[in-house]
Design an enzyme around this catalytic site. Structure first.
Site, PDB file in Angstrom:
ATOM      1  N   HIS A 168      -8.275   3.844 -11.819  1.00  0.00           N
ATOM      2  CA  HIS A 168      -7.579   2.634 -11.814  1.00  0.00           C
ATOM      3  C   HIS A 168      -7.020   1.927 -13.224  1.00  0.00           C
ATOM      4  O   HIS A 168      -5.934   1.414 -13.377  1.00  0.00           O
ATOM      5  CB  HIS A 168      -8.440   1.782 -11.004  1.00  0.00           C
ATOM      6  CG  HIS A 168      -8.345   1.963  -9.621  1.00  0.00           C
ATOM      7  ND1 HIS A 168      -9.222   2.597  -8.883  1.00  0.00           N
ATOM      8  CD2 HIS A 168      -7.119   1.890  -8.552  1.00  0.00           C
ATOM      9  CE1 HIS A 168      -8.725   3.040  -7.364  1.00  0.00           C
ATOM     10  NE2 HIS A 168      -7.586   2.508  -7.465  1.00  0.00           N
ATOM     11  N   CYS A 213       1.687   7.297  -1.271  1.00  0.00           N
ATOM     12  CA  CYS A 213       1.947   6.356  -2.477  1.00  0.00           C
ATOM     13  C   CYS A 213       0.832   6.751  -3.486  1.00  0.00           C
ATOM     14  O   CYS A 213       0.548   5.912  -4.261  1.00  0.00           O
ATOM     15  CB  CYS A 213       1.498   5.082  -1.721  1.00  0.00           C
ATOM     16  SG  CYS A 213      -0.118   4.778  -1.138  1.00  0.00           S
TER      17      CYS A 213
HETATM   18  C1  PEP Z   1      -4.630   6.095  -3.534  1.00  0.00           C
HETATM   19  O1  PEP Z   1      -5.788   6.248  -3.425  1.00  0.00           O
HETATM   20  O2  PEP Z   1      -4.029   7.037  -3.745  1.00  0.00           O
HETATM   21  C2  PEP Z   1      -3.978   4.790  -3.704  1.00  0.00           C
HETATM   22  C3  PEP Z   1      -2.766   4.693  -3.630  1.00  0.00           C
HETATM   23  O3  PEP Z   1      -4.876   3.855  -3.837  1.00  0.00           O
HETATM   24  P1  PEP Z   1      -5.628   3.418  -5.107  1.00  0.00           P
HETATM   25  O4  PEP Z   1      -5.040   4.514  -6.357  1.00  0.00           O
HETATM   26  O5  PEP Z   1      -5.283   1.991  -5.734  1.00  0.00           O
HETATM   27  O6  PEP Z   1      -6.982   3.774  -4.865  1.00  0.00           O
HETATM   28 MG    MG Z   2      -7.191   4.679  -3.036  1.00  0.00          MG
END
Ligand code: PEP
Ligand code: MG
Length: 430
Positions: A44, A357
């Site tokens: 993140h 996503c």
């Molecule tokens: C994912 O896990 O692909 C996602 C879009 O959420 P995050 O990256 O915030 O965990």
């Molecule tokens: Mg995620």
């Protein structure tokens, strides 16, 4: 460490590791690049850096020991390379690269109002990922059709107290205002894992990625969750409210969370507030388990969005925060693509809208592969939209789908070589 305000111009930050909250704080200053001795480009922290357009390279062992203050350094986030004290020719080559990048961006701007239409007529919806109010202005620049993933927790990573309901309501209202008539999908708080909120400290966990996080916290601590749901309902009075829940592993979790949201919507109406004009409630598919949920899940859920970052982490059993293992498995690995193909089939079978996503959606070759598998909606960082749209507009999707089908019937571990060859042979700009 220096405070964010004290950074000199053109500063580059070298650190052992940084969390997403720290990157947010430094990112507000004049930071031009980040190199970490640990960490991973799938974390993140890296996602926040990408959203702020700050190049970040992770897993550079021994760098801090070698570097001196005022050393010139190149941080090449594209290929994950750090060059300390580069010689004149290397510096010149990078200056040239920066100029070329600017020219390419000008080319992407000319595509901004054109649709992501493949040569054989498939229309792909391209959305952007966001999570900070400062992200929203780029919705106009990048030509996204909407916000496919709004990571609500990012705004709170720097707070030391839970934001009050009124403050949350105001924030979501501002996001909706900024998006205008484009849809925004709010993801409810996704805390835990590598996003420890300063004001919500659970017990230390041995495996936080597999721990008490996201919807698990929301359902166990409904007070905090309810406050966020109330804020979302209030902010979207008279407008569409699109909400999705993170880290769902079984149908019952989705159903319980949805019930809580419906209770808040009904309560708002009883209190005389204007309810959302429509409400769609989705789930992120981030655990392999959910791909195998009973049909009732796919029939009841309003939409599904694949969170490929977590899904890959759990599928390969490889920590996304640890570059050594995260970079080991290719996102075009055939086993992973077979899982994604199964998800497409399950959503098609139930007539459930589906999007993707994870970070993979913002890279052209990966985005082409996802659309060849049947995804028709992709959400990505704003800077990914231009390159992905350019590639999509140059491709005959049915040909790539046919090729991918063949590869997935064969013995290969990974489809990257085959997809790469296809793109070269068909002059697809990547
Ligand atoms: C994912 O896990 O692909 C996602 C879009 O959420 P995050 O990256 O915030 O965990
Ligand atoms: Mg995620």
């Amino acid at each position: 460490p220096p405070s964010p305000e004290d950074l000199p111009a053109d500063a580059v930050l070298l650190a052992r590791n940084l969390g997403p909250g720290e990157i947010l704080e430094y990112g507000r200053g004049r930071l031009r690049g980040i190199a970490l001795e640990e960490g991973s480009s799938a974390s993140h922290a890296a996602i926040v850096a990408r959203a702020l357009n700050i190049p970040l390279v992770a897993n550079v062992r021994g760098l801090i020991h070698l570097a001196e203050i005022d050393d010139p350094i190149v941080i090449d986030g594209d290929v994950g390379r750090v060059l300390l004290r580069p010689d004149g020719a290397v510096s010149a080559a990078y200056r040239e690269k920066i100029i070329l990048r600017a020219q390419e961006e000008a080319q992407f701007r000319t595509l901004r109002d054109k649709p992501a239409l493949t040569k054989d007529g498939a229309k792909i919806s391209l959305q952007m990922n966001a999570g900070l109010l400062t992200d929203l202005p780029s919705i106009d620049e990048c030509g996204a059709e909407g916000v496919g993933l709004y990571r609500t927790e990012l705004q709170y990573l720097v707070n030391d107290r839970a934001p009050r309901r009124d403050k949350q309501t105001m924030l979501y209202g501002q996001v909706l205002e900024a998006a205008g008539d484009r849809p925004v999908v709010f993801r409810t708080l996704d805390m835990g894992g590598d996003k420890q909120l300063p004001f919500l400290k659970g017990a230390a966990e041995e495996n936080p990625a597999l721990g008490w996080r996201a919807i698990r916290i929301a359902l166990d601590r409904p007070k905090l969750f309810r406050m966020q749901l109330q804020a979302l309902v209030r902010a979207s009075g008279g407008r569409a409210l699109l909400v999705m829940f993170p880290m769902v592993a079984e149908a019952a979790e989705y159903e319980r969370a949805r019930e809580l949201l419906e209770i808040e919507r009904d309560r708002a109406e009883r209190e005389g507030r204007e309810p959302p004009a429509i409400m769609k409630v989705g789930a992120m598919l981030e655990t392999p388990a959910l791909a195998f949920a009973p049909d009732r899940f796919f029939e009841r859920v309003d939409f599904v969005s694949v969170g490929g970052n977590d899904l890959a982490q759990f599928f390969f059993a490889a920590d996304r925060g640890n570059q050594r293992v995260a970079a080991r498995y290719d996102m075009l690995n055939c086993s992973y693509l077979r899982l994604l193909r199964l998800i497409v089939a399950r959503c098609e079978g139930a007539g459930t809208p589906l999007s993707f996503c994870g970070e993979m959606a913002g890279r052209p070759m990966e985005a082409l592969s996802l659309t060849a598998l049947g995804f028709r909606s992709l959400s990505m960082r704003p800077a990914g939209i231009g390159p992905v749209k350019r590639a999509l507009r140059a491709i005959d999707l049915s040909q790539l789908a046919e090729l991918l089908n063949e590869v997935l019937q064969g013995d290969a571990d990974c489809a990257r070589n085959a997809v790469g060859r296809f793109c070269r042979e068909h002059d697809i700009p990547l």
